[in-house]
Design a protein around this motif. Sequence first.
Motif, PDB file in Angstrom:
ATOM      1  N   LYS A 103       0.922  -1.156   0.034  1.00  0.00           N
ATOM      2  CA  LYS A 103       0.003   0.051  -0.055  1.00  0.00           C
ATOM      3  C   LYS A 103       0.787   1.311   0.055  1.00  0.00           C
ATOM      4  N   LEU A 104       2.223   1.040   0.695  1.00  0.00           N
ATOM      5  CA  LEU A 104       2.995   2.275   0.722  1.00  0.00           C
ATOM      6  C   LEU A 104       3.539   2.502  -0.836  1.00  0.00           C
ATOM      7  N   MET A 105       3.724   1.591  -1.650  1.00  0.00           N
ATOM      8  CA  MET A 105       3.965   1.810  -3.116  1.00  0.00           C
ATOM      9  C   MET A 105       2.985   2.269  -4.092  1.00  0.00           C
ATOM     10  N   TRP A 106       1.797   1.807  -3.606  1.00  0.00           N
ATOM     11  CA  TRP A 106       0.474   2.414  -4.140  1.00  0.00           C
ATOM     12  C   TRP A 106       0.457   3.904  -3.810  1.00  0.00           C
ATOM     13  N   ALA A 107       0.587   4.426  -2.544  1.00  0.00           N
ATOM     14  CA  ALA A 107       0.237   5.544  -2.198  1.00  0.00           C
ATOM     15  C   ALA A 107       1.213   6.521  -2.896  1.00  0.00           C
ATOM     16  N   ILE A 108       2.629   6.010  -3.293  1.00  0.00           N
ATOM     17  CA  ILE A 108       3.700   6.825  -3.725  1.00  0.00           C
ATOM     18  C   ILE A 108       3.309   6.827  -5.135  1.00  0.00           C
ATOM     19  N   GLN A 109       3.052   5.905  -5.929  1.00  0.00           N
ATOM     20  CA  GLN A 109       2.440   6.066  -7.113  1.00  0.00           C
ATOM     21  C   GLN A 109       1.614   6.917  -7.533  1.00  0.00           C
ATOM     22  N   ILE A 110       0.347   6.778  -6.831  1.00  0.00           N
ATOM     23  CA  ILE A 110      -0.887   7.393  -7.387  1.00  0.00           C
ATOM     24  C   ILE A 110      -0.774   8.688  -6.458  1.00  0.00           C
ATOM     25  N   SER A 111      -0.789   8.958  -5.447  1.00  0.00           N
ATOM     26  CA  SER A 111      -0.711  10.292  -4.714  1.00  0.00           C
ATOM     27  C   SER A 111       0.432  10.973  -5.076  1.00  0.00           C
ATOM     28  N   GLY A 112       1.516  10.494  -5.148  1.00  0.00           N
ATOM     29  CA  GLY A 112       2.868  11.119  -5.619  1.00  0.00           C
ATOM     30  C   GLY A 112       2.577  11.985  -7.176  1.00  0.00           C
ATOM     31  N   ILE A 113       1.946  11.368  -7.933  1.00  0.00           N
ATOM     32  CA  ILE A 113       1.575  11.957  -9.298  1.00  0.00           C
ATOM     33  C   ILE A 113       0.709  13.019  -8.901  1.00  0.00           C
ATOM     34  N   ALA A 114      -0.409  12.805  -8.198  1.00  0.00           N
ATOM     35  CA  ALA A 114      -1.439  13.808  -8.008  1.00  0.00           C
ATOM     36  C   ALA A 114      -0.840  14.944  -7.287  1.00  0.00           C
ATOM     37  N   PHE A 115       0.015  14.790  -6.222  1.00  0.00           N
ATOM     38  CA  PHE A 115       0.645  15.878  -5.603  1.00  0.00           C
ATOM     39  C   PHE A 115       1.552  16.875  -6.454  1.00  0.00           C
ATOM     40  N   LEU A 116       2.251  16.199  -7.377  1.00  0.00           N
ATOM     41  CA  LEU A 116       3.056  16.708  -8.220  1.00  0.00           C
ATOM     42  C   LEU A 116       2.249  17.729  -9.135  1.00  0.00           C
ATOM     43  N   THR A 117       1.141  16.987  -9.720  1.00  0.00           N
ATOM     44  CA  THR A 117       0.228  17.731 -10.722  1.00  0.00           C
ATOM     45  C   THR A 117      -0.143  18.951  -9.949  1.00  0.00           C
ATOM     46  N   GLY A 118      -0.536  18.797  -8.772  1.00  0.00           N
ATOM     47  CA  GLY A 118      -1.338  19.786  -7.777  1.00  0.00           C
ATOM     48  C   GLY A 118      -0.387  21.131  -7.784  1.00  0.00           C
ATOM     49  N   ILE A 119       0.791  20.563  -7.247  1.00  0.00           N
ATOM     50  CA  ILE A 119       1.943  21.447  -7.150  1.00  0.00           C
ATOM     51  C   ILE A 119       2.206  22.439  -8.484  1.00  0.00           C
ATOM     52  N   LEU A 120       2.155  21.647  -9.538  1.00  0.00           N
ATOM     53  CA  LEU A 120       2.662  22.130 -10.851  1.00  0.00           C
ATOM     54  C   LEU A 120       1.553  23.348 -11.075  1.00  0.00           C
ATOM     55  N   PHE A 121       0.201  22.784 -10.835  1.00  0.00           N
ATOM     56  CA  PHE A 121      -0.919  24.043 -11.118  1.00  0.00           C
ATOM     57  C   PHE A 121      -0.602  25.062 -10.124  1.00  0.00           C
ATOM     58  N   LEU A 122      -0.086  24.863  -8.953  1.00  0.00           N
ATOM     59  CA  LEU A 122      -0.191  25.904  -7.863  1.00  0.00           C
ATOM     60  C   LEU A 122       1.073  26.826  -8.472  1.00  0.00           C
ATOM     61  N   ILE A 123       2.135  26.326  -8.964  1.00  0.00           N
ATOM     62  CA  ILE A 123       3.410  27.027  -9.171  1.00  0.00           C
ATOM     63  C   ILE A 123       2.950  27.979 -10.397  1.00  0.00           C
ATOM     64  N   GLY A 124       2.236  27.435 -11.541  1.00  0.00           N
ATOM     65  CA  GLY A 124       1.561  28.250 -12.604  1.00  0.00           C
ATOM     66  C   GLY A 124       0.487  29.251 -12.090  1.00  0.00           C
ATOM     67  N   TRP A 125      -0.253  28.925 -11.196  1.00  0.00           N
ATOM     68  CA  TRP A 125      -1.061  30.009 -10.775  1.00  0.00           C
ATOM     69  C   TRP A 125      -0.467  31.046  -9.994  1.00  0.00           C
ATOM     70  N   PHE A 126       0.622  30.702  -9.087  1.00  0.00           N
ATOM     71  CA  PHE A 126       1.371  31.653  -8.510  1.00  0.00           C
ATOM     72  C   PHE A 126       2.306  32.777  -9.531  1.00  0.00           C
ATOM     73  N   LYS A 127       2.729  32.117 -10.432  1.00  0.00           N
ATOM     74  CA  LYS A 127       3.468  32.819 -11.567  1.00  0.00           C
ATOM     75  C   LYS A 127       2.484  33.724 -12.320  1.00  0.00           C
ATOM     76  N   LYS A 128       1.114  33.296 -12.478  1.00  0.00           N
ATOM     77  CA  LYS A 128       0.383  33.941 -13.164  1.00  0.00           C
ATOM     78  C   LYS A 128      -0.030  35.243 -12.434  1.00  0.00           C
ATOM     79  N   ASN A 129      -0.277  34.907 -11.136  1.00  0.00           N
ATOM     80  CA  ASN A 129      -0.820  36.170 -10.209  1.00  0.00           C
ATOM     81  C   ASN A 129       0.380  37.079 -10.061  1.00  0.00           C
ATOM     82  N   LYS A 130       1.574  36.400  -9.969  1.00  0.00           N
ATOM     83  CA  LYS A 130       2.544  37.547  -9.824  1.00  0.00           C
ATOM     84  C   LYS A 130       2.718  38.303 -11.138  1.00  0.00           C
ATOM     85  N   LYS A 131       2.729  37.710 -12.128  1.00  0.00           N
ATOM     86  CA  LYS A 131       2.769  38.516 -13.403  1.00  0.00           C
ATOM     87  C   LYS A 131       1.590  39.680 -13.539  1.00  0.00           C
TER      88      LYS A 131
END
Length: 134
Positions: A103-131
């Motif tokens: 289950k630890l591997m499942w969590a890393i694979q599934i949640s890790g990708i979801a977290f990375l995607t969410g963080i990338l969306f937030l970085i883009g949002w912060f960058k757009k707001n800063k601009k």
Amino acid sequence: MIGNNKNLKSMKNNISKSLYWMPRVLSTIFICFLFLMSLDVFNLGLSFWGTIEAFLKHSLPALILIIVLIISWKYEIVGGIGFILAGIVYIAILTRGPFEWYKLMWAIQISGIAFLTGILFLIGWFKKNKKSNN
């Protein structure tokens, strides 16, 4: 000196384009992966309606994330929050039962990708707001 400024501006533009497309492409691949994993219900030997019901239940996370992706295409904050919440919900679901190492591997694979995607969306949002604030 002028040539360096032009190269720097071009490089920043390329990074901005990559930052825009990376979470969208990654989330599309992730959603396709979730749909692919929901196809395992067709091998369970259920009745026709039982198979349809199981497929819809297993496809529900991917369907919800498609809606999140559509909204976040314009409003990146929705994608940031939505995909991070999806990762947290998945971990919460996994921890309901007894601990198993797989289950630890499942969590890393599934949640890790979801977290990375969410963080990338937030970085883009912060960058757009800063601009837009400059």
